[in-house]
Design a protein around this motif. Structure first.
Motif, PDB file in Angstrom:
ATOM      1  N   GLU A 259       0.840  -1.200   0.000  1.00  0.00           N
ATOM      2  CA  GLU A 259       0.000   0.000   0.000  1.00  0.00           C
ATOM      3  C   GLU A 259       0.875   1.250   0.000  1.00  0.00           C
ATOM      4  OE1 GLU A 259      -3.349   0.353   0.049  1.00  0.00           O
ATOM      5  OE2 GLU A 259      -3.656  -1.821  -0.087  1.00  0.00           O
ATOM      6  N   ARG A 260       2.137   1.066   0.438  1.00  0.00           N
ATOM      7  CA  ARG A 260       3.003   2.226   0.631  1.00  0.00           C
ATOM      8  C   ARG A 260       3.688   2.623  -0.670  1.00  0.00           C
ATOM      9  NH1 ARG A 260       6.331  -0.118   5.611  1.00  0.00           N
ATOM     10  NH2 ARG A 260       5.878  -2.036   4.506  1.00  0.00           N
ATOM     11  N   GLU A 261       3.543   3.860  -1.015  1.00  0.00           N
ATOM     12  CA  GLU A 261       4.083   4.332  -2.288  1.00  0.00           C
ATOM     13  C   GLU A 261       5.606   4.243  -2.342  1.00  0.00           C
ATOM     14  OE1 GLU A 261       2.630   8.222  -3.496  1.00  0.00           O
ATOM     15  OE2 GLU A 261       4.476   8.446  -4.671  1.00  0.00           O
ATOM     16  N   TRP A 262       6.266   4.626  -1.235  1.00  0.00           N
ATOM     17  CA  TRP A 262       7.739   4.615  -1.276  1.00  0.00           C
ATOM     18  C   TRP A 262       8.294   3.214  -1.468  1.00  0.00           C
ATOM     19  CZ3 TRP A 262      10.927   1.919   1.958  1.00  0.00           C
ATOM     20  CH2 TRP A 262      10.407   1.487   3.187  1.00  0.00           C
ATOM     21  N   VAL A 263       7.544   2.216  -0.997  1.00  0.00           N
ATOM     22  CA  VAL A 263       7.991   0.834  -1.188  1.00  0.00           C
ATOM     23  C   VAL A 263       7.854   0.451  -2.663  1.00  0.00           C
ATOM     24  CG1 VAL A 263       7.523  -1.581  -0.617  1.00  0.00           C
ATOM     25  CG2 VAL A 263       7.388   0.161   1.167  1.00  0.00           C
ATOM     26  N   ARG A 264       6.701   0.794  -3.241  1.00  0.00           N
ATOM     27  CA  ARG A 264       6.488   0.443  -4.647  1.00  0.00           C
ATOM     28  C   ARG A 264       7.515   1.125  -5.542  1.00  0.00           C
ATOM     29  NH1 ARG A 264       1.063   1.497  -3.285  1.00  0.00           N
ATOM     30  NH2 ARG A 264       0.944   3.312  -4.659  1.00  0.00           N
ATOM     31  N   LYS A 265       7.865   2.324  -5.143  1.00  0.00           N
ATOM     32  CA  LYS A 265       8.824   3.074  -5.961  1.00  0.00           C
ATOM     33  C   LYS A 265      10.208   2.413  -5.975  1.00  0.00           C
ATOM     34  CE  LYS A 265      10.522   7.707  -6.743  1.00  0.00           C
ATOM     35  NZ  LYS A 265      10.853   8.968  -6.114  1.00  0.00           N
ATOM     36  N   GLN A 266      10.506   1.663  -4.919  1.00  0.00           N
ATOM     37  CA  GLN A 266      11.826   1.016  -4.867  1.00  0.00           C
ATOM     38  C   GLN A 266      11.915  -0.231  -5.741  1.00  0.00           C
ATOM     39  OE1 GLN A 266      14.291   0.887  -1.635  1.00  0.00           O
ATOM     40  NE2 GLN A 266      13.482   2.701  -0.647  1.00  0.00           N
ATOM     41  N   GLY A 267      10.820  -0.534  -6.417  1.00  0.00           N
ATOM     42  CA  GLY A 267      10.844  -1.715  -7.284  1.00  0.00           C
ATOM     43  C   GLY A 267      11.595  -1.483  -8.579  1.00  0.00           C
ATOM     44  N   ASP A 268      11.793  -0.226  -8.924  1.00  0.00           N
ATOM     45  CA  ASP A 268      12.407   0.039 -10.228  1.00  0.00           C
ATOM     46  C   ASP A 268      13.112   1.389 -10.206  1.00  0.00           C
ATOM     47  OD1 ASP A 268      13.056  -0.497 -12.869  1.00  0.00           O
ATOM     48  OD2 ASP A 268      11.025  -1.156 -13.359  1.00  0.00           O
ATOM     49  N   HIS A 269      13.789   1.699 -11.311  1.00  0.00           N
ATOM     50  CA  HIS A 269      14.459   3.000 -11.431  1.00  0.00           C
ATOM     51  C   HIS A 269      13.577   3.940 -12.244  1.00  0.00           C
ATOM     52  CE1 HIS A 269      18.416   1.749  -9.887  1.00  0.00           C
ATOM     53  NE2 HIS A 269      18.043   0.569 -10.335  1.00  0.00           N
ATOM     54  N   TYR A 270      13.525   5.179 -11.808  1.00  0.00           N
ATOM     55  CA  TYR A 270      12.733   6.167 -12.538  1.00  0.00           C
ATOM     56  C   TYR A 270      13.546   7.437 -12.698  1.00  0.00           C
ATOM     57  CZ  TYR A 270       9.071   2.978 -11.119  1.00  0.00           C
ATOM     58  OH  TYR A 270       8.326   1.843 -10.924  1.00  0.00           O
ATOM     59  N   LEU A 271      13.458   8.033 -13.874  1.00  0.00           N
ATOM     60  CA  LEU A 271      14.082   9.340 -14.069  1.00  0.00           C
ATOM     61  C   LEU A 271      13.182  10.369 -13.407  1.00  0.00           C
ATOM     62  CD1 LEU A 271      15.079   9.019 -17.819  1.00  0.00           C
ATOM     63  CD2 LEU A 271      16.483   8.556 -15.804  1.00  0.00           C
ATOM     64  N   GLU A 272      13.721  11.567 -13.254  1.00  0.00           N
ATOM     65  CA  GLU A 272      12.939  12.605 -12.584  1.00  0.00           C
ATOM     66  C   GLU A 272      11.563  12.791 -13.227  1.00  0.00           C
ATOM     67  OE1 GLU A 272      15.302  16.373 -11.896  1.00  0.00           O
ATOM     68  OE2 GLU A 272      16.608  14.704 -11.293  1.00  0.00           O
ATOM     69  N   GLY A 273      10.544  12.816 -12.407  1.00  0.00           N
ATOM     70  CA  GLY A 273       9.198  13.090 -12.915  1.00  0.00           C
ATOM     71  C   GLY A 273       8.452  11.867 -13.410  1.00  0.00           C
ATOM     72  N   GLU A 274       9.184  10.789 -13.725  1.00  0.00           N
ATOM     73  CA  GLU A 274       8.507   9.606 -14.294  1.00  0.00           C
ATOM     74  C   GLU A 274       7.556   8.950 -13.299  1.00  0.00           C
ATOM     75  OE1 GLU A 274      11.299   7.599 -17.714  1.00  0.00           O
ATOM     76  OE2 GLU A 274      11.695   7.045 -15.651  1.00  0.00           O
ATOM     77  N   TRP A 275       8.016   8.859 -12.068  1.00  0.00           N
ATOM     78  CA  TRP A 275       7.212   8.151 -11.072  1.00  0.00           C
ATOM     79  C   TRP A 275       5.864   8.837 -10.880  1.00  0.00           C
ATOM     80  CZ3 TRP A 275       6.308   3.813  -8.745  1.00  0.00           C
ATOM     81  CH2 TRP A 275       5.530   3.792  -7.579  1.00  0.00           C
ATOM     82  N   ASP A 276       5.883  10.165 -10.809  1.00  0.00           N
ATOM     83  CA  ASP A 276       4.626  10.878 -10.566  1.00  0.00           C
ATOM     84  C   ASP A 276       3.611  10.627 -11.666  1.00  0.00           C
ATOM     85  OD1 ASP A 276       5.348  11.982  -8.122  1.00  0.00           O
ATOM     86  OD2 ASP A 276       6.617  13.458  -9.152  1.00  0.00           O
ATOM     87  N   LYS A 277       4.127  10.405 -12.863  1.00  0.00           N
ATOM     88  CA  LYS A 277       3.197  10.177 -13.975  1.00  0.00           C
ATOM     89  C   LYS A 277       2.523   8.814 -13.901  1.00  0.00           C
ATOM     90  CE  LYS A 277       5.779  12.643 -17.319  1.00  0.00           C
ATOM     91  NZ  LYS A 277       6.758  12.267 -18.302  1.00  0.00           N
TER      92      LYS A 277
END
Ligand code: SF4
Ligand code: SF4
Lengths: 288, 418
Positions: A259-277
């Motif tokens: 449920e936690r966004e920061w955990v999901r974000k650690q699953g992959d690499h994202y350039l600036e701004g990509e994750w928010d999209k």
């Protein structure tokens, strides 16, 4: 047996709920004893000890009092490879066909008697799921009596890794055959050691191709290639579910849920701004 | 004492002096052999490799010797297929260097694999999709070709050549050498390439992976190209070293200038391709996977941008420029600087394509992994160098390796008396 791994075949996989995982390590222990994994007297150097299942610690990188911790168990991801055609990173490079993709199960196997220890597969696997036997396997006296007779111990000089407890699959298949329905293995008849050992029920294992299985219901895998990155197949349609390094196109069969966004974000690499999209419609839009 | 074996009209040091030199190098060789046996009998726990560094120092050494050994196939191709006559004065030596490099590469592989007795599985259970399978097949075949290319030179030894059969065999083998040179060039193209492919196809490793043409990633072509470019530089370097050690001029300047010029143009074209490849990878390939260029060069204590700049600018553009410009190329000091830089450059490229790949973290929560080789690894890596020096010394002493030696050193026909 099909070559596309989508129909008429099993596609075993798991989803691990990182919000339930407490990092207790039961999965690691059960895996080692189930699969006769050798260990060293001194296990402090983690870079040359064998842990088919390894629990990583993640943090949100913030300081107290905002620090948060999560644990991420990492077995072999049983990658389907680019386009999910069975050319897993490791399978495609092994010069001696000593690791193979099972089109009937989706499981990536390791043929111990054929591996000659070149370690190319280890270099190719981005998950560090493969381990080399740097030493001869040795068990404390008497302990060899407790080895599982269903799993062959490995010799020095070859590579090994998680097999999704393949011997349990074989046992389940035998059972199904015995009961006259050889093509349908029951969900409860084939469960990996880590799944059954997890005290907080964080791991769900089953057939990703079978809508009746829990793993399928949680993951809701999209059978179509991702329109924006054709190498990616089987993305989850559940926005809380992700795979590790999905953008590489390795197509793992191990999914993670949080449920936690920061955990999901650690699953992959994202350039600036990509994750928010993509963060809120992870399951439907590619980020490739 | 051994003057009957020494090429006619050639001056060599005394046998005792030669033996002492050989004994010193031989001691180093034995040290390497000792380490090799340790690895074979006790296993790869003798090394500092680990599950992050499945490929380490040896594989780098392997790739490096194969790259610098590329002088053999490329010079052979130029000599026999493009019929550049001058190169006949250096081709024997190029072949010997190639032979040393390739036999060393095969030996290193035999030590590197975890189950050496199963080495043949790579042929028996061959996975035709694996770049390493291609490497194994082409490498072994090319080594056979190099051996065939080396044999006539061995048979030209003064005593061997007295046997009519050997004399004719050597002569006839020279006659058909064009076939072997062509086969060698073909095989080399593929194994040099597939060694590059080994890295380029690892799509789980964003630092290594490259797009490409059909089944071949760009690294495939870059490796072949760089071996052809820097290999001749290495041949010139070893020639120079042999000249310094023996205190004799062995190859005429026009031959050296020609090979240096060819190497220079190859380096320049290669480095342009390498720069394009690097830019495309840095700005298209890696970002499409979510990686910024800085990910690969920061946050660790060793791998910084310096390595990229050293490889491409200092050891690529600089030697390339020196070797293509006539005035700098014909200046012996600058030429020496260029061939040294070039050799370092291609070795550095292989280092990056083996060790840096392993060092870069891929999972977002993973960390950089650095590694320091054990003495056993160092000793087994030095082993081929010692072996190479000994083989060159033996070949130089007993075989007519350099056709121009006699002329350049104008030794009177009957001076031999040691
Ligand atoms: S996680 Fe690694 S070992 Fe497992 S299938 Fe993927 S590439 Fe192969
Ligand atoms: S180490 Fe074994 S399984 Fe891995 S690539 Fe080499 S032969 Fe294949």
């Amino acid at each position: 047996m099909t070559q596309d791994n989508h129909n008429n075949a099993y596609k075993f996989g798991m989803v691990i709920d990182l919000d339930k995982c407490t990092g207790c390590g039961s999965c690691m222990v059960s895996c080692m004893s189930e699969n006769n994994v050798p260990f060293k007297e001194d296990e402090s150097n983690k870079r040359d000890s064998i842990t088919w299942m390894r629990v990583y610690k993640l943090t949100n990188g913030k300081s107290f009092p905002d620090t948060e911790i999560a644990y991420l168990p990492r077995p072999c991801q049983h990658c389907g490879g680019e386009g999910d055609h069975g050319h897993s990173p490791c399978v495609s490079v092994c010069p001696a066909t000593a690791t193979d993709y099972g089109y009937d199960t989706g499981i990536v196997s390791q043929i111990y008697t054929r591996c000659f220890g070149c370690r190319y597969c280890m270099g190719a696997c981005p998950y560090h799921a493969r381990y080399f036997n740097w030493w001869d396997p040795k068990w404390p006296e008497g302990m060899e009596k407790y080895l599982s007779p269903d799993v062959s111990p490995r010799m020095r000089g070859i590579v090994e890794k998680c097999s999704f407890c393949y011997h349990r699959y074989q046992a389940a298949r035998d059972k199904a055959y015995y009961h006259g329905d050889k093509d349908h293995i029951k969900e409860e008849d084939y469960q990996t050691a880590c799944t059954t050992a997890c005290p907080s029920n964080a791991i769900t294992f089953g057939d990703l191709n079978n809508p009746a299985h829990k793993v399928h219901q949680i993951v809701k895998p999209d059978p179509h290639p991702d329109p924006r990155n054709h190498h990616v197949v089987g993305k989850s349609r559940n926005p809380k579910v992700f795979r590790l390094l999905e953008r590489l196109g390795t197509n793992p069969k191990v999914y993670y849920l949080s449920e936690r966004e920061w955990v999901r974000k650690q699953g992959d690499h994202y350039l600036e701004g990509e994750w928010d999209k993509i963060k809120n419609h992870h399951g439907t839009t590619s980020h490739g | 004492m051994d003057s009957a074996l020494i090429p006619e009209g050639a001056k060599r040091c005394s046998l005792p002096k030669f033996s002492i030199g050989m004994a010193i190098v031989g001691a180093v060789l034995l040290w390497g052999v000792w380490a090799m046996f340790l690895c074979w009998f006790k296993g790869l726990n003798q090394t500092n490799m680990n599950d992050y560094y499945g490929f380490a120092l040896w594989i780098w050494a392997d790739l490096a010797v194969i790259a610098v050994g590329g002088g053999a196939f490329f010079t052979g191709m130029l000599r026999y297929i493009f019929n550049i006559k001058e190169l006949k004065n250096i081709i024997n030596f190029a072949v010997i260097i190639g032979f040393i490099c390739y036999s060393s590469a095969l030996l290193i592989l035999a030590i590197d694999i975890g189950q050496p007795l199963r080495g043949w599985f790579i042929f028996w259970h061959a996975n035709i999709h694996s770049m390493l399978t291609e490497v194994a097949f082409c490498l072994s075949c090319y080594f056979a070709v190099l051996t065939i290319e080396f044999i006539p030179n061995i048979l030209e030894n003064r005593q061997a050549n007295k046997v009519p059969f050997f004399h004719h065999l050597a002569h006839n083998m020279h006659g058909i050498m064009v076939i072997f040179a062509a086969t060698g060039a073909f095989l080399s193209f593929f194994h040099q390439g597939s060694l590059g492919g080994v890295a380029g196809v690892m799509y789980g490793r964003p630092f290594a992976v490259r797009e490409g043409l059909l089944i071949w990633p760009w690294t495939f072509f870059l490796f072949t190209w760089s071996a052809a470019a820097y290999g001749p530089s290495f041949t010139l370097l070893v020639t120079k070293m042999t000249e310094v050690i023996t205190g004799k001029k062995l190859v005429k300047d026009n031959v050296v200038h020609l090979l240096a010029k060819i190497s220079g143009w190859m380096i320049v074209t290669y480095i342009i391709a390498k720069i394009i490849d690097t830019i495309y990878w840095a700005y298209v390939t890696a970002p499409s996977l979510g990686f910024k260029l800085s990910h690969f060069y920061t946050d660790n204590s060793f791998y910084g941008y310096w390595i990229l700049i050293t490889e491409i600018v200092i050891c690529g553009i600089v030697p390339g420029a020196i070797l293509v410009i006539k005035s700098t190329r014909e200046n012996p000091t600058l030429r020496l600087v260029a061939i040294i830089l070039g050799t370092i450059g291609v070795c550095l490229n292989r280092w990056v394509m083996v060790l840096q790949i392993m060092a870069v973290p891929v999972m977002p929560f993973d960390t950089w992994a650095l590694y320091i080789p054990s003495w056993q690894e160092v000793a087994t890596t030095v082993l081929p160098v010692a072996y190479g020096i000994m083989l060159i010394a033996l070949a130089y002493r007993y075989l007519p390796v350099f056709p121009q030696e006699k002329e350049l050193n104008s030794v009177k026909p009957i001076t031999e008396s040691e």
